[in-house]
Write a protein that holds these residues in place. Structure first.
Motif, PDB file in Angstrom:
ATOM      1  N   VAL A 151       0.853  -1.339   0.000  1.00  0.00           N
ATOM      2  CA  VAL A 151       0.103  -0.112  -0.058  1.00  0.00           C
ATOM      3  C   VAL A 151       1.000   1.142   0.135  1.00  0.00           C
ATOM      4  O   VAL A 151       0.544   2.090  -0.809  1.00  0.00           O
ATOM      5  CB  VAL A 151      -0.903  -0.120   1.319  1.00  0.00           C
ATOM      6  CG1 VAL A 151      -1.725   1.330   1.196  1.00  0.00           C
ATOM      7  CG2 VAL A 151      -2.071  -1.079   1.319  1.00  0.00           C
ATOM      8  N   ASP A 201     -13.878   1.921  -0.552  1.00  0.00           N
ATOM      9  CA  ASP A 201     -13.731   1.999   0.999  1.00  0.00           C
ATOM     10  C   ASP A 201     -12.511   1.412   1.488  1.00  0.00           C
ATOM     11  O   ASP A 201     -11.995   0.560   1.000  1.00  0.00           O
ATOM     12  CB  ASP A 201     -14.836   1.154   1.391  1.00  0.00           C
ATOM     13  CG  ASP A 201     -14.894   0.713   2.944  1.00  0.00           C
ATOM     14  OD1 ASP A 201     -14.165   1.327   3.748  1.00  0.00           O
ATOM     15  OD2 ASP A 201     -15.876  -0.154   3.635  1.00  0.00           O
ATOM     16  N   VAL A 202     -11.979   2.346   2.286  1.00  0.00           N
ATOM     17  CA  VAL A 202     -10.398   2.183   2.711  1.00  0.00           C
ATOM     18  C   VAL A 202     -10.656   0.706   3.372  1.00  0.00           C
ATOM     19  O   VAL A 202      -9.287  -0.016   3.268  1.00  0.00           O
ATOM     20  CB  VAL A 202      -9.952   3.240   3.675  1.00  0.00           C
ATOM     21  CG1 VAL A 202      -9.565   4.470   2.804  1.00  0.00           C
ATOM     22  CG2 VAL A 202     -10.823   3.699   4.939  1.00  0.00           C
ATOM     23  N   ALA A 203     -11.367   0.275   3.920  1.00  0.00           N
ATOM     24  CA  ALA A 203     -11.112  -1.056   4.863  1.00  0.00           C
ATOM     25  C   ALA A 203     -11.117  -2.208   3.778  1.00  0.00           C
ATOM     26  O   ALA A 203     -10.650  -3.521   3.922  1.00  0.00           O
ATOM     27  CB  ALA A 203     -12.732  -1.293   5.348  1.00  0.00           C
ATOM     28  N   ILE A 227      -9.015  -2.428   1.334  1.00  0.00           N
ATOM     29  CA  ILE A 227      -7.523  -2.909   1.554  1.00  0.00           C
ATOM     30  C   ILE A 227      -6.979  -3.779   2.360  1.00  0.00           C
ATOM     31  O   ILE A 227      -6.447  -4.729   1.853  1.00  0.00           O
ATOM     32  CB  ILE A 227      -6.823  -1.456   1.384  1.00  0.00           C
ATOM     33  CG1 ILE A 227      -7.076  -0.412   0.501  1.00  0.00           C
ATOM     34  CG2 ILE A 227      -5.431  -1.654   1.836  1.00  0.00           C
ATOM     35  CD1 ILE A 227      -6.218   1.023   0.877  1.00  0.00           C
ATOM     36  N   ASP A 228      -7.621  -3.894   3.429  1.00  0.00           N
ATOM     37  CA  ASP A 228      -7.152  -4.860   4.709  1.00  0.00           C
ATOM     38  C   ASP A 228      -7.797  -6.159   4.255  1.00  0.00           C
ATOM     39  O   ASP A 228      -7.000  -7.153   4.353  1.00  0.00           O
ATOM     40  CB  ASP A 228      -7.474  -4.105   5.902  1.00  0.00           C
ATOM     41  CG  ASP A 228      -6.920  -2.848   6.106  1.00  0.00           C
ATOM     42  OD1 ASP A 228      -5.832  -2.727   5.983  1.00  0.00           O
ATOM     43  OD2 ASP A 228      -7.423  -1.916   6.167  1.00  0.00           O
ATOM     44  N   GLU A 229      -8.908  -6.091   3.969  1.00  0.00           N
ATOM     45  CA  GLU A 229      -9.527  -7.450   3.401  1.00  0.00           C
ATOM     46  C   GLU A 229      -8.881  -8.120   2.226  1.00  0.00           C
ATOM     47  O   GLU A 229      -8.646  -9.182   2.461  1.00  0.00           O
ATOM     48  CB  GLU A 229     -11.223  -7.091   3.143  1.00  0.00           C
ATOM     49  CG  GLU A 229     -12.050  -6.441   4.178  1.00  0.00           C
ATOM     50  CD  GLU A 229     -12.187  -7.507   5.146  1.00  0.00           C
ATOM     51  OE1 GLU A 229     -11.861  -8.744   5.244  1.00  0.00           O
ATOM     52  OE2 GLU A 229     -12.525  -7.002   6.530  1.00  0.00           O
ATOM     53  N   ARG A 276      -5.603  -9.466   3.684  1.00  0.00           N
ATOM     54  CA  ARG A 276      -5.925 -10.785   4.532  1.00  0.00           C
ATOM     55  C   ARG A 276      -5.883 -11.837   3.644  1.00  0.00           C
ATOM     56  O   ARG A 276      -5.453 -12.848   3.943  1.00  0.00           O
ATOM     57  CB  ARG A 276      -7.064 -10.438   5.197  1.00  0.00           C
ATOM     58  CG  ARG A 276      -7.315 -11.277   6.492  1.00  0.00           C
ATOM     59  CD  ARG A 276      -8.660 -10.846   6.952  1.00  0.00           C
ATOM     60  NE  ARG A 276      -9.139  -9.583   7.423  1.00  0.00           N
ATOM     61  CZ  ARG A 276      -8.696  -9.149   8.657  1.00  0.00           C
ATOM     62  NH1 ARG A 276      -8.255  -9.781   9.603  1.00  0.00           N
ATOM     63  NH2 ARG A 276      -8.682  -7.731   9.026  1.00  0.00           N
ATOM     64  N   GLU A 312      -3.942  -0.348   9.375  1.00  0.00           N
ATOM     65  CA  GLU A 312      -4.867  -0.967   9.354  1.00  0.00           C
ATOM     66  C   GLU A 312      -6.100  -0.343  10.159  1.00  0.00           C
ATOM     67  O   GLU A 312      -7.203  -0.414  10.062  1.00  0.00           O
ATOM     68  CB  GLU A 312      -4.640  -2.676   9.692  1.00  0.00           C
ATOM     69  CG  GLU A 312      -6.020  -3.475   9.324  1.00  0.00           C
ATOM     70  CD  GLU A 312      -5.923  -4.815   9.454  1.00  0.00           C
ATOM     71  OE1 GLU A 312      -4.807  -5.188   8.684  1.00  0.00           O
ATOM     72  OE2 GLU A 312      -6.473  -5.586   9.836  1.00  0.00           O
ATOM     73  N   ARG A 342      -7.548   2.592   9.008  1.00  0.00           N
ATOM     74  CA  ARG A 342      -8.521   2.539   7.934  1.00  0.00           C
ATOM     75  C   ARG A 342      -9.622   2.068   8.389  1.00  0.00           C
ATOM     76  O   ARG A 342     -10.819   2.205   7.920  1.00  0.00           O
ATOM     77  CB  ARG A 342      -7.848   1.465   6.956  1.00  0.00           C
ATOM     78  CG  ARG A 342      -6.709   2.147   6.016  1.00  0.00           C
ATOM     79  CD  ARG A 342      -6.568   1.421   4.671  1.00  0.00           C
ATOM     80  NE  ARG A 342      -5.636   0.123   5.121  1.00  0.00           N
ATOM     81  CZ  ARG A 342      -4.132   0.143   5.070  1.00  0.00           C
ATOM     82  NH1 ARG A 342      -3.628   1.000   4.660  1.00  0.00           N
ATOM     83  NH2 ARG A 342      -3.853  -1.119   5.484  1.00  0.00           N
ATOM     84  N   THR A 343      -9.722   1.063   9.481  1.00  0.00           N
ATOM     85  CA  THR A 343     -10.952   0.853  10.031  1.00  0.00           C
ATOM     86  C   THR A 343     -11.717   1.833  10.805  1.00  0.00           C
ATOM     87  O   THR A 343     -12.925   2.065  10.662  1.00  0.00           O
ATOM     88  CB  THR A 343     -10.434  -0.316  11.292  1.00  0.00           C
ATOM     89  OG1 THR A 343      -9.672  -1.357  10.844  1.00  0.00           O
ATOM     90  CG2 THR A 343     -11.940  -0.874  12.012  1.00  0.00           C
ATOM     91  N   GLU A 385     -11.302   5.117   9.894  1.00  0.00           N
ATOM     92  CA  GLU A 385     -11.593   5.918   8.740  1.00  0.00           C
ATOM     93  C   GLU A 385     -13.082   5.435   7.912  1.00  0.00           C
ATOM     94  O   GLU A 385     -13.827   6.308   7.476  1.00  0.00           O
ATOM     95  CB  GLU A 385     -10.502   6.056   7.704  1.00  0.00           C
ATOM     96  CG  GLU A 385     -10.638   7.270   6.738  1.00  0.00           C
ATOM     97  CD  GLU A 385      -9.658   7.312   5.655  1.00  0.00           C
ATOM     98  OE1 GLU A 385      -8.234   7.220   6.391  1.00  0.00           O
ATOM     99  OE2 GLU A 385      -9.567   7.818   4.616  1.00  0.00           O
ATOM    100  N   SER A 386     -12.917   4.122   7.778  1.00  0.00           N
ATOM    101  CA  SER A 386     -14.137   3.446   6.920  1.00  0.00           C
ATOM    102  C   SER A 386     -15.594   3.818   7.718  1.00  0.00           C
ATOM    103  O   SER A 386     -16.429   4.262   7.009  1.00  0.00           O
ATOM    104  CB  SER A 386     -13.888   2.032   7.013  1.00  0.00           C
ATOM    105  OG  SER A 386     -14.735   1.301   6.334  1.00  0.00           O
TER     106      SER A 386
END
Lengths: 978, 167
Positions: free
Chosen positions: A531, A924-926, A928-930, A933, B46, B49-50, B52-53
């Motif tokens: 990222v 949705d920024v989240a 990225i983490d999904e 993972r 992370e 982002r959690t 921010e989301s």
């Protein structure tokens, strides 16, 4: 002594006389000096010359006498007697440079006489200069020539006169803060060491400390240099006499003017609690531990002393540690890595387990070791060949400054790049070649960098379970061997089976630690890299994953561990055809490097099931990858020596003969092109012999198998009574509990001779610290070498010419040391070794580019004075220099796109290449983490993901079709249309 | 007089960007270099982002946003932090620093939007003083701070008492 300006003219006269004396001493070593036959020849030459018949060479020809080294030396000495009355006419003695007639026995003498003649000429130039105080460049040239003469004398086994010439050369560097002083002093010290002259070394050390103090500088590295220089003076303070008084005055002078040095004192004093005047030299000397020898018969130090010694180390490191190192980095030049936590720290015992951020540290070490191991094949050989060619070209450029190539020795590291001054068409050609080679090096590195990063990042997330140690990779072995287990910790010694089990457990403990690091942090590091640094990591990581998926499509059982071993093997032993011909002109080289790298990706992604099976069965023993096929070979085919010779031959042919394309200069006229062709042929004809021979390069390549892990200049003390040396090692940079450094005083009992050798070295060299390095042995990654298990680690203690190696890791104290280890270690670590040339002289080609640009600019319109139409060529060379200075990372994004396009198609290349994972963030920024993972989880094996089941379409619409659901779960979409 | 300081979309985005940059040097990596604290910064990002989301969701939903969203995010952030082992303390501090920065940026930008001059019955008045009447916390633990910033974001405005004086 700082020479006042008003005294400088007198100082120059003293320097001239002193240098005459030094040169005369040097000439005394020449056979035939002052012999009857030689003096007769000198008389004949002199008579002819006095009659006005040209220079020495012409007069010798006319007299019909051979200008032998003995005649040349006699001529010079005879003329030197006339120096004072005739000094100002001295320059006329030489006329054109001499070519001495010398048989094989006299070749060394010839070199001495020729260098002496050049040095005398340069000294005469100083003497005839109307204002030598102002003419700094003339004085510096004289200094250079004296140093060159010194270098030749040392080469010839004459360190005493070499030391004299080096000492004289210093006299011409009037400015006590001249940066030239330090390399000149270091050269002088080296000759004095070779001559065994302690008194001279003391004098050079004193001057070195003074010069460093005057040069000053606030950077941590500068402070460390001068702190260590003064520490050396203190530790070797003469017991009495005028030398002691002089040294004390120098220390006092430095402390009064240098806040940074003085700032170190109060802490030391607080430990002692008894010093009245913190600023005085006496304060330093009260730091009793700085005596080099331990007075007590007892080898245990007093507690308060150890407290002081550690506090001093802490303060020294705190003030002098580099603050600009925020990353771990593997060097393309040295094939070694640096990590801030391992600078000035040497893991010992299980100290690494107590490091703060251990798991993070383990992952980063694994990442960097992966780089080194992956490069140690064709990529390293190609790179080394180009670097060596560059070194050779730089040495050749020196011929335009000093008339001959400097010897590849101690002098070369001190030289720096050749300071070109005059317009010269051949120098221009060599400078252009050096720039082209530099840019080829950069191109090769840029093309392969994303892939290497992808492999290393994959390695951080691929392992899931402990594997059998027989097939553990070198990376795992290096990590496991970071922890030492001594005989005393292993009660099972007598039982062979139990011992084997204990060793297996030892390796598994290390691997478990690595896997725990991956479990704790792997996903987060992966996300951080792809990222935050997409240009660097994303394309390479996607390429690696797409290739692994292509393999899994054919052999589904390939898990992360097997894939990682395959990736490393294929990169090391499968890239022979991916390295372009190193002699190709730059533009074609760049294009070919890209093209072949992409072809290689295609071919490896297309490896057949059959070949994948065979790799997994044999684990790459005696096999390479060719055209994407797994080919068993005689292991010697991949031996470094012949491979590297072949690469070097081509690298050295850059811009010579048919490899010099005259159309490279776009606006060149026909006449210019003709000149370019003529120069390319002329250089080829003159370059039949090389300074850097293949065997030197082979030694370099062999030593690369020794990987330095942590190193430090350590305080140490000798104990005569016990014939031991005590070395203070920082073993933990930041302890997890106390958040402070930890030290160990390691006592090494030595054999009497070995101790005596160290003591003599210490007394002679008068340096303050001993260098200690922990290294890992990688030699067996290519082919197993008996007695040198993969990843085994050693502590290397090094002071001058004294080396001491102790084996660490599992039962290191009990295992024998294989004979081939020592020379490889010394080649790798010695400060005047080949790696030092690279960093000191070449420095990634940057210094050469700066020099060439300044040279071209300074000459300006005078290029036209040469009478050739070469302006367009000069402009091209200037442009190449600009490219070297500005091209760093410029092509990263385009390169990343090309790779993505090859492995994942145009849509992914367009989206990821432009925005990285920004497309996901926009929704949705989240997300990225999904995705991170799933990427992390599927590295070992395709995985289920409810989230991706639900969001696959959305993800594909945002970043392109990167992921694919296979029969075994989600994975990165396979390359080659998978 | 009591008034509200309105946050624009641009204010919201700029505040998030400012907070996101905390803990990032923006430094590029040379050669074959790797970040040494990637595990820490990866977790920080992370966690961020959690948050921010859900803040973005809250911004869009406004006062209708479900409080459970921020509670869920806080739980997730706490899990990320607790998994960091010995780095947990550093990580908590880094997340808090971003939240503090975000809160400060939002307040500053909201206040900057309060009109500095008014005209009442043709008489020009200038802003003489300003007091935030809404409770906004810049201290407290992570959960409390996260909830406070979420409340501010979902409100989209800040209640202030502005004092105007005749020019």
């Amino acid at each position: 002594v700082v020479v006042e300006l008003s005294d400088q003219a007198a100082a120059i006269q003293i320097a001239v006389v002193d240098s005459l004396s030094a040169i005369q001493v040097a000439l005394r070593e020449v056979k035939g000096l002052g012999g009857r036959k030689e003096l007769d020849a000198v008389n004949q030459i002199t008579v002819i010359r006095n009659a006005g018949e040209g220079d020495v060479q012409a007069a010798a020809d006319r007299a019909g006498v051979n200008l032998t080294p003995g005649v040349g030396a006699s001529l010079l000495v005879a003329h030197m007697w006339q120096w004072l009355p005739h000094g100002r006419d001295y320059a006329s003695l030489l006329g054109t440079p001499w070519t001495l007639v010398a048989d094989d026995d006299a070749k060394a003498d010839a070199r001495i006489v020729e260098a002496a003649a050049m040095a005398l000429q340069a000294v005469a130039d100083v003497d005839t200069e109307p204002d030598p105080v102002e003419a700094r460049a003339v004085r510096e040239t004289a200094s250079d020539h004296l140093l060159e003469l010194a270098s030749i004398l040392e080469d010839t086994g004459l360190p005493q006169p070499a030391m004299g010439c080096a000492g004289s050369s210093l006299n011409f560097l009037l400015e006590s803060a001249s940066p030239r002083l330090i390399p000149a002093l270091q050269q002088g010290i080296a000759y004095a060491v070779a001559a065994g002259d302690r008194e001279k070394i003391s004098s050079f050390r004193l001057r070195e400390a003074q010069a460093l103090e005057l040069i000053g500088g606030a950077s941590p590295a500068e402070l460390r240099r001068r702190l260590d220089a003064f520490e050396g003076l203190i530790r070797h303070l003469p017991a009495d006499g005028p030398a002691r008084a002089t040294t004390l005055r120098m220390i006092d002078w430095a402390l009064r003017r240098d806040d940074a040095l003085r700032g170190l004192i109060p802490l030391l004093l607080a430990q002692q609690g008894r010093v009245p005047d913190p600023g005085s030299a006496a304060a330093w000397l009260l730091v009793a531990g700085h005596r080099m020898e331990v007075a007590s018969d007892d080898d245990a130090f007093p507690t308060e002393f150890m407290g002081f010694a550690m506090a001093f180390e802490d303060e020294r490191l705190e003030r002098t540690a580099s603050t600009d190192i925020g990353a771990a980095e593997t060097s393309w030049s040295t094939f070694a890595f640096t990590h801030p936590s391992l600078l000035d720290t040497i893991p010992l015992g299980d100290s690494i387990l107590q490091e703060r951020g251990l798991h993070q540290l383990f992952l980063v070490i694994a990442h960097e070791v992966t780089h080194v191991v992956t490069m140690l094949g064709h990529l390293a050989w190609g790179t080394m060949a180009l670097q060596t060619a560059l070194l050779e070209l730089e040495l050749r450029l020196w011929t335009f400054v000093i008339g001959s190539k400097p010897a590849l020795g101690r002098r070369a590291t001190a030289l720096g790049v050749a300071p070109l001054t005059d317009p010269n068409i051949l120098a221009l050609a060599q400078a252009e070649r050096a720039l082209e080679v530099t840019l080829k090096l950069r191109a090769l590195q840029a093309v392969w960098q994303p892939w290497l990063e992808g492999v290393a990042l994959f390695g951080e997330s691929s392992s899931k379970s402990t594997t059998e140690h027989e097939i553990m990779t070198a990376i795992h072995m290096v990590l496991a061997n970071l922890i030492d287990v001594a005989t005393g910790d292993v009660p099972e010694l007598a039982d062979r089976d139990a011992l084997e089990k204990r060793y297996r457990r030892y390796l598994e403990d290390g691997e478990r630690l690595h896997i725990e690091s991956i479990r704790q942090h792997g996903r987060f590091r992966l996300a951080d890299c792809i990222v935050q640094f997409p240009d660097r990591y994303l394309a390479g990581y996607v390429a690696v994953r797409a290739m692994v998926s292509a393999w899994r499509a054919k052999r589904p059982s390939i898990d992360g561990d097997a894939a990682f071993r395959l990736l490393v093997h294929a990169t090391r032993h499968g890239t022979a055809d991916a390295i372009p011909d190193l002699a190709l002109p730059l533009d074609r080289f760049r294009a070919t490097a890209h093209e072949r790298m992409l072809d290689w990706l295609h071919q490896m992604g297309g490896a057949s099931r059959h070949d994948l099976d065979r790799f997994c069965e044999t684990e790459g023993a005696s096999a390479i990858w060719k055209d994407g096929r797994y080919v068993e070979i005689d292991a010697s085919v991949e031996d470094t020596g012949p491979r590297i010779e072949a690469y070097l031959e081509r690298a050295q042919h850059s811009l010579l003969e048919e490899d010099a394309d005259p159309d490279r200069v776009p606006t060149a006229s026909d006449e210019t092109k003709e000149i370019l062709r003529a120069v390319a042929s002329a250089l080829a004809a003159s370059e039949r012999s090389w300074v850097v021979e293949e065997r030197v390069l082979q030694r370099l390549a062999a030593s690369v198998s020794i990987l330095p892990i942590g190193g430090s200049d350590c305080s140490f003390w000798l104990s005569e009574a016990t014939e031991s040396v005590m070395v203070l090692l920082r073993t933990i940079s930041v302890d997890a509990e106390r958040r402070a450094s930890k030290y160990v005083l390691l006592t090494l009992g030595l054999e009497a001779d070995h101790f005596s050798q160290l003591r003599n070295e210490v007394l002679l060299r008068q340096e303050s610290r001993m260098h200690v390095t922990r290294v890992a042995d990688l030699v067996s990654i290519a082919r197993p070498v008996e007695g040198r298990p993969q990843g085994t680690q050693y502590l290397i203690f090094h002071y001058g010419d004294w080396w001491h190696i102790i084996r660490r890791s599992f039962l290191g104290d009990r295992m024998p040391m294989e004979d081939s280890l020592r020379p490889a270690v010394i080649d790798r670590l010695r400060p005047e070794g080949l790696f030092a040339f690279e960093s000191g002289l070449i420095a990634d080609g940057r210094r050469g580019a700066v020099r060439t640009k300044a040279w071209i600019d300074a000459i300006g319109d005078r290029w036209d004075d040469l009478g050739y139409p070469i302006r367009s060529w000069v402009d091209r060379v200037n442009q190449l220099a600009d490219d070297v200075l500005t091209s760093e990372g410029a092509d990263d994004r385009a390169n990343a796109r090309r790779i993505l396009n090859t492995v994942a198609g145009a849509e992914v290349a367009q989206r990821l290449g432009r925005d990285g994972l920004g497309g996901l963030a926009a929704a949705d920024v989240a997300l990225i983490d999904e995705l991170a993972r799933v990427l992390h989880a599927s590295a070992h094996h395709p995985t289920d993901s409810v989230w991706l089941d639900e969001h696959a379409t959305e993800v594909a619409s945002l970043i392109g079709p990167v992921m694919k659901r296979t029969s075994w779960g989600w994975d990165v979409r396979a390359m080659n249309g998978g | 007089m009591e008034t509200t300081a309105i946050l624009s979309v641009a204010d919201f985005e700029a505040s998030l960007a400012a907070a996101r940059s905390i803990g990032r040097t923006g430094q590029s990596l040379p050669g074959l270099a790797a970040p040494i604290d990637g595990a820490l910064s990866g977790r920080l990002d992370e966690a961020w982002r959690t948050l921010e989301s859900v803040l973005r969701q809250g911004w869009r939903a406004g006062k209708d946003a479900a409080r459970s969203a921020i509670d869920g995010a806080v739980t997730k952030i706490e899990e990320i932090i607790s998994g960091a082992g010995e780095l947990a303390k550093d990580l908590t501090e880094a997340v808090m620093e971003r939240i503090r920065t975000l809160m400060a940026e939002l307040i500053d930008r909201a206040i900057a939007n309060v009109r500095t001059t008014l005209t009442v019955d043709g008489a020009p008045m200038r802003l003489g003083g300003l007091q935030v009447s809404q409770k906004v916390g810049l201290s407290g633990g992570l959960a409390l701070s996260a909830v406070r910033v979420w409340e501010l974001v979902t409100n989209g405005e800040l209640e202030v008492v502005a004092t105007y004086t005749l020019v």
